[in-house]
Design an enzyme around this catalytic site. Structure first.
Site, PDB file in Angstrom:
ATOM      1  N   TRP A 169       0.836  -1.219   0.000  1.00 26.57           N
ATOM      2  CA  TRP A 169       0.000   0.000   0.000  1.00 26.57           C
ATOM      3  C   TRP A 169       0.863   1.259   0.000  1.00 26.57           C
ATOM      4  O   TRP A 169       0.447   2.295  -0.487  1.00 26.57           O
ATOM      5  CB  TRP A 169      -0.970  -0.025   1.178  1.00 26.57           C
ATOM      6  CG  TRP A 169      -0.444   0.550   2.437  1.00 26.57           C
ATOM      7  CD1 TRP A 169       0.348  -0.074   3.345  1.00 26.57           C
ATOM      8  CD2 TRP A 169      -0.667   1.872   2.937  1.00 26.57           C
ATOM      9  NE1 TRP A 169       0.642   0.769   4.374  1.00 26.57           N
ATOM     10  CE2 TRP A 169       0.033   1.981   4.154  1.00 26.57           C
ATOM     11  CE3 TRP A 169      -1.387   2.973   2.470  1.00 26.57           C
ATOM     12  CZ2 TRP A 169       0.029   3.138   4.919  1.00 26.57           C
ATOM     13  CZ3 TRP A 169      -1.383   4.135   3.230  1.00 26.57           C
ATOM     14  CH2 TRP A 169      -0.681   4.207   4.437  1.00 26.57           C
ATOM     15  N   HIS A 181       5.100   5.438  13.785  1.00 33.50           N
ATOM     16  CA  HIS A 181       3.669   5.746  13.955  1.00 33.50           C
ATOM     17  C   HIS A 181       3.455   6.451  15.290  1.00 33.50           C
ATOM     18  O   HIS A 181       2.820   7.501  15.363  1.00 33.50           O
ATOM     19  CB  HIS A 181       2.829   4.476  13.891  1.00 33.50           C
ATOM     20  CG  HIS A 181       2.486   4.058  12.498  1.00 33.50           C
ATOM     21  ND1 HIS A 181       3.345   3.344  11.700  1.00 33.50           N
ATOM     22  CD2 HIS A 181       1.384   4.271  11.748  1.00 33.50           C
ATOM     23  CE1 HIS A 181       2.788   3.126  10.537  1.00 33.50           C
ATOM     24  NE2 HIS A 181       1.594   3.690  10.520  1.00 33.50           N
TER      25      HIS A 181
END
Lengths: 476, 476
Positions: A368, A406
């Site tokens: 992705w 993240h």
């Protein structure tokens, strides 16, 4: 039993008539009849037969299996139910979209622009890296101390903005996220930059070219090292121009001669630019109109720990959140990156692969976000494999690193360390194992979609909830 | 331009390595690589290339078109969003399902059972028809007066129960619908019964067999008129047994020798029976839990003529309504009719065809309800065509008739004549024309689904609204 014998005979009789008998909708009817002849009451047939021995289509006995209509049904149902959701939302909240508010997300105090300053400062690190490399190329700096300098430089890139964000109050969460994202990208780019240059030096040393002669790029051009396409070769690439092309190019992996597209396609560029602006508006609109109210409504259930309502809210949030994520994906990875690439005539447009068909979680993470995946593979995964690490260990390490970033991008701007994002990323490992172990084909694909649609809103709600509790509950 | 030439060469180099490089998720990865080789940073490649000149998958330039993941996405989204809707409903209303209430829908006053009485009385009409036919067979009644008697009988079947329903107060709407449905079915069956017998007599006359001899079925059996399978032939079919078999058989078209299934399949029967009971419960549950509250909530917007809310309500109602319709379809046309057919060893189980793939409205109407479609075709459409009517005229007439019966089954029980159902059916004609004219393939199919999902709740809301206004508003 004679009936059974009778049925096919009758069918054969009717078929010719079947096609001929012009029914209201000729086109489809003709086909329909060929397949299953119409019951026929014309006095010609022996005592006016109009029934045949046959099974219902849905009973397993009839080997029927054409349900292509179902896909259309799914699409229609989705469109209608979401149309309703949106209408309901409009009725309930009126129009909440306002572009001015967006600016306030970036600026708290109009006279201090901390985010912008930080981004400008970022250039220093890039130049530092470039000069270190130049010194290394000429050999006036030892590999050892070069590595030390680079390490210090890279660590500063991550720590400095984080500290500033935590210290300065006039910086908004959104602005902070933006800044930190820029610095993270810079970090990855410079990491790749130093690696590639190191590889070049290693090869040069292997070829036995003396370090100092490297400076004269003219000599370099002469030797066979230069690729046929006639690009620059090792030390000649250490220029500001080259450096800044890399910094703005839509990739994280450095290479001396990037593939270049022959020309800028005006129409393509304009189309992407339009998409870029349009989807940006749409994103802002959807978030203001759909996400924010839904999240605000889900605060109370959270405080009351009313589980059925929490789940209901979660599922309600999942739809807009997922939609926004999809639009964001297209906006960033297709429109924006293609615009940049087109302007810079950057040739490699593979920013994503067919993750929507992914049947395992790993496949999704590998496809992705190609720039990051490429970087991890080239500068993290493979070096570890080369050092003789196990595949699973290496993969786990990659997930750990990604989990760290993240967390870095969420916790620091929100100024609270909850590890939800970190855990979210780490949860991918058991999930990946489970899916690849127990689910195949479409089930695997459905599981991946499920984890995307449900997983994200959970993390989002966690953070938002904690943020509200910290910053609003506290004041009351 | 050299790059363009370079790209394929580099690709060729990488492919073999691509497959071999064991990536975390081996299974999918291998495939992925064969398609698009991993960018490769191994120092072997000339100055560490890791980019290739290529387009993004989603830009038209890349001829990519594999989106099978999207179907799974649709399914997942549908399941999740409806799960939420159901949860929301439970939270809002608690559990509303109660089976006792169902009985009250059929009985207002436990000491008078008007519906049941009417159903019992219905036998009279059947016997009347049978006896008329017997008289006609022996020739002791002229064709002319036979037709008159039948016409009177058939008209009474439709008018009598309607008048009773309108007159008696102790009858509930649901009970009334049930009764009228039974009578409508009887009407269609007897209509077919008289037609077929008439055709038989015509053929006998054509063959020149004297009427009175017809009575002796023994003689008939002897002559060649009897089909090889050895069923009964014309006048021998006019028995109570034969009549009642037809009345209970799951078909509307009479025939002297129905195809019979060789034996009763116990397991099949049990499975269908279970389905029948289960789906009945489910239907009742869904209506009580989901339809009723949604409808009640949509009364206010209707009174206030608040259009945006009306549409919102309509779309909200569309989902459960459509779901219930689908379950009803399966329950009635697959489970129930198959149970009856299995018990009666009735051979022809074609109660529906693949309407879910229908790309024109006409195809839908011709395939979702085969018993009725068969009847219309055999006893209404074809006779009209034979009389030299145009196809469109005939088709319109069929729609008119069907519209009449829809209205009959709704207006009489609700004791209010609003023509919504009638108009709903008639609206199918322009719709059919539009769809077949402008939409092809999947678009046509989507349009049919759309009309089903949206069309029904409109009609439902219209009637419910008017019913409420009449029976509840009035009292306040």
């Amino acid at each position: 039993m004679a009936e059974r014998g009778g049925a096919p005979r009758r069918r054969r009789q009717e078929e010719p008539r079947g096609g001929g008998r012009g029914e209201p909708s000729q086109s489809r009817r003709g086909a329909g009849d060929a397949a299953q002849p119409e019951p026929d009451g014309a006095p010609a047939t022996p005592d006016f037969r109009c029934h045949r021995l046959q099974d219902s289509l849905l009973s397993s006995a009839s080997g029927y299996s054409n349900y292509r209509g179902i896909l259309n049904w799914c699409v229609v149902m989705l469109v209608l139910s979401n149309a309703r959701l949106f209408l309901e939302n409009l009725i309930k909240y009126g129009i909440l979209v306002d572009p001015i508010q967006v600016i306030s997300l970036f600026l708290k105090d109009p006279y201090s622009w901390p985010s912008l300053c930080l981004v400008i400062v970022a250039n220093v690190f890039a130049l530092a890296a470039l000069h270190t490399e130049k010194r290394l190329a000429t050999g006036s700096l030892s590999e050892r101390s070069g590595t030390v300098l680079h390490t210090i430089n890279l660590l500063t890139i991550l720590c400095f903005p984080a500290l500033v964000v935590l210290a300065v109050n006039s910086i908004t969460p959104v602005g902070a996220v933006f800044t930190l994202a820029v610095h993270t990208i810079l970090f990855l780019k410079l990491f790749s930059f130093k690696d590639v240059n190191k590889w070049c030096r290693e090869r040069r040393r292997a070829k036995g070219v003396p370090a100092h002669s490297g400076a004269a790029s003219g000599l370099q051009r002469a030797n066979g090292d230069v690729p046929p396409s006639g690009g620059v070769s090792y030390p000649a690439n250490l220029t500001y121009r080259d450096m800044y092309y890399f910094l703005f190019a839509p990739t994280l992996c450095y290479e001396l001669n990037f593939p270049r597209s022959p020309r800028i396609r005006k129409r393509f560029l304009l189309r992407r630019l339009f998409e870029m602006l349009f989807f940006l508006q749409l994103l802002v609109g959807l978030i203001q109109q759909w996400m924010v109210p839904t999240i605000q409504n889900s605060m109370k259930p959270f405080r009351d720990m009313d589980y059925s309502r929490i789940i209901e809210r979660l599922l309600k949030l999942a739809v807009p959140n997922h939609l926004i994520w999809l639009i964001f994906f297209y906006w960033f990875f297709h429109s924006s990156l293609n615009v940049i690439a087109e302007v810079m005539q950057f040739g490699d447009r593979e920013f994503y692969r067919d993750w929507w068909n992914s049947e395992t979680v790993t496949y999704f993470w590998q496809n992705w976000n190609i720039p990051v995946h490429k970087w991890c593979l080239r500068h993290f995964y493979k070096p570890m494999i080369k050092r003789g690490m196990g595949k699973w260990t290496a993969q786990t390490a990659v997930f750990l690193a990604s989990a760290f970033f993240h967390e870095y991008l969420v916790s620091v701007p929100l100024k609270m360390f909850r590890l939800w994002a970190f855990m979210g990323m780490m949860a991918q490992i058991p999930l990946a194992w489970f899916v690849s172990r127990f689910l195949r084909g479409n089930y695997g694909n459905a599981a991946v979609w499920m984890s995307l649609i449900i997983g994200q809103p959970i993390a989002v709600l966690m953070y938002v909830h904690d943020y509200y509790v910290l910053n609003y509950e506290g004041r009351q």
